[in-house]
Scaffold this active site. Structure first.
Site, PDB file in Angstrom:
ATOM      1  N   LYS A  52      68.514  72.159  52.761  1.00  0.00           N
ATOM      2  CA  LYS A  52      67.213  71.579  52.398  1.00  0.00           C
ATOM      3  C   LYS A  52      66.133  72.121  53.326  1.00  0.00           C
ATOM      4  O   LYS A  52      65.045  72.482  52.884  1.00  0.00           O
ATOM      5  CB  LYS A  52      67.282  70.041  52.469  1.00  0.00           C
ATOM      6  CG  LYS A  52      68.076  69.470  51.310  1.00  0.00           C
ATOM      7  CD  LYS A  52      68.534  68.047  51.509  1.00  0.00           C
ATOM      8  CE  LYS A  52      69.536  67.712  50.410  1.00  0.00           C
ATOM      9  NZ  LYS A  52      70.236  66.451  50.610  1.00  0.00           N
ATOM     10  N   GLN A  96      70.168  61.153  53.953  1.00  0.00           N
ATOM     11  CA  GLN A  96      71.351  61.914  53.543  1.00  0.00           C
ATOM     12  C   GLN A  96      72.575  60.982  53.500  1.00  0.00           C
ATOM     13  O   GLN A  96      72.849  60.273  54.462  1.00  0.00           O
ATOM     14  CB  GLN A  96      71.580  63.066  54.543  1.00  0.00           C
ATOM     15  CG  GLN A  96      72.724  63.981  54.176  1.00  0.00           C
ATOM     16  CD  GLN A  96      72.463  64.797  52.920  1.00  0.00           C
ATOM     17  OE1 GLN A  96      71.389  65.335  52.733  1.00  0.00           O
ATOM     18  NE2 GLN A  96      73.457  64.862  52.048  1.00  0.00           N
ATOM     19  N   ASP A 119      64.723  61.063  46.323  1.00  0.00           N
ATOM     20  CA  ASP A 119      66.132  61.207  45.924  1.00  0.00           C
ATOM     21  C   ASP A 119      66.438  60.371  44.671  1.00  0.00           C
ATOM     22  O   ASP A 119      67.485  60.543  44.041  1.00  0.00           O
ATOM     23  CB  ASP A 119      67.046  60.757  47.078  1.00  0.00           C
ATOM     24  CG  ASP A 119      68.119  61.783  47.381  1.00  0.00           C
ATOM     25  OD1 ASP A 119      68.197  62.788  46.656  1.00  0.00           O
ATOM     26  OD2 ASP A 119      68.886  61.577  48.333  1.00  0.00           O
TER      27      ASP A 119
END
Ligand code: NAP
Length: 284
Positions: A52, A96, A119
């Protein structure tokens, strides 16, 4: 004989488009920014965070990382998120997964402002997706699947889409996206009696199970479009959920593994960061 979809090519084209868009945004003296929280010592997660970071650099998106020790508490992670929610220079927040085992994932994800939920896992974001609201973030893997299906000009209306898997991150959201496009959708899962009864009817078949080669040639309809989401590590190799080489004999198109849906995930995330930036700054 079917063909493997060239996902690498699709992603490269979309990356170029996104880069141009970011350049246009920068001309207004503003730069989109993503904040990433890593609260885990999982090696794969560190690799994903690195990917990322690399794509942010490549596309010109600012990125800041919060790498937290194993002694960190749910309250401490929530405090960082609350600070980022209030920071107008941060457009998107990503936590994450998976987290250190002692952390409360639901409590942490629910703290992210849905306006910065790039997300797409916040209950409000998912709720908006389920009621069909346009202004919401679509979680990265389902968004990437739609990027591929749209790019190959898939017809949805009147088609039967069968999804194997009903997870929060793949199966459920992709079912809603396909439903919204006009497909008739069936979702199979571990309690479905004989999944082949359904998979054999699929014009569009999405496998998101996590079991290597669970979808075999005899389970696929002639001419079907097959999306293989599975990533399974077997004897040092990465295998999908679909027995690709044999299924190619019956399907029309299939996403390869590796080099398929996985390639679209980071792209989708950064598309969401740019979307967040535009919404927060009233730019069309
Ligand atoms: P998950 O949360 O474990 O969900 C798996 C789903 O498969 C569940 O709904 C489960 O049913 C269902 N299932 C399990 N065994 C089954 C069987 N024998 N027959 C029918 N359904 C069955 O997994 P996930 O997070 O959705 O991920 C699925 C796969 O995609 C994994 O291999 C993962 O690594 C991969 N993945 C790839 C990407 C990418 O970027 N390419 C992104 C995310 C995930 P129940 O609900 O009844 O348990």
């Amino acid at each position: 004989m079917g063909e493997k979809i060239n996902v690498k090519d699709i992603v490269q084209r979309k990356k170029n488009e996104l880069k141009d868009e970011i350049e246009r945004i920068k001309q207004k003296n503003a730069i989109p920014k993503l904040a990433v929280i890593l609260a885990s010592d999982d090696e794969a997660s560190k690799i994903y965070v690195g990917k990322k970071r690399k794509m942010c650099e490549e596309l010109g998106i600012l990125q800041e990382e919060y790498v937290l020790e194993s002694s960190t508490t749910t309250q401490e992670v929530k405090a960082i998120i609350e600070k980022l929610n209030d920071d107008s220079s941060v457009n998107g927040i990503l936590v994450q997964l998976p987290l250190y085992k002692h952390l409360d994932m639901d409590e942490i994800l629910d703290t992210i402002s849905y306006k910065k939920d790039v997300d797409g896992f916040h209950p409000l974001t998912l709720g908006k997706l389920f009621i069909g609201e346009k202004e919401t973030f679509i979680s990265c893997t389902p968004k990437g699947i739609m990027t591929i299906l749209d790019d190959i000009k898939t017809e949805y209306e009147g088609k039967h889409a069968v999804i194997v898997g009903r997870s929060r991150i793949v199966g459920k959201p992709i079912s809603q996206l396909l439903l919204k496009r006009g497909a008739t959708v069936t979702i199979c899962h571990s309690k479905t009696k004989d999944i082949s009864v359904f998979t054999k009817q699929a014009d569009i078949l999405v496998a998101a199970v996590g079991k290597p080669h669970i979808i075999t040639k005899d389970m696929v309809k002639e001419g079907a479009i097959v999306v293989d989401v599975g990533i399974n590590r077997v004897d040092g190799k990465i295998l999908g959920d679909v027995d690709t080489e044999n299924v190619l004999e019956v399907c029309s198109k299939i996403t390869p593994v590796p080099g398929g849906v996985g390639l679209t995930t980071v792209l989708s995330l950064l598309e969401n960061v740019v979307q967040a930036f535009k919404e927060q700054n009233n730019i069309n």
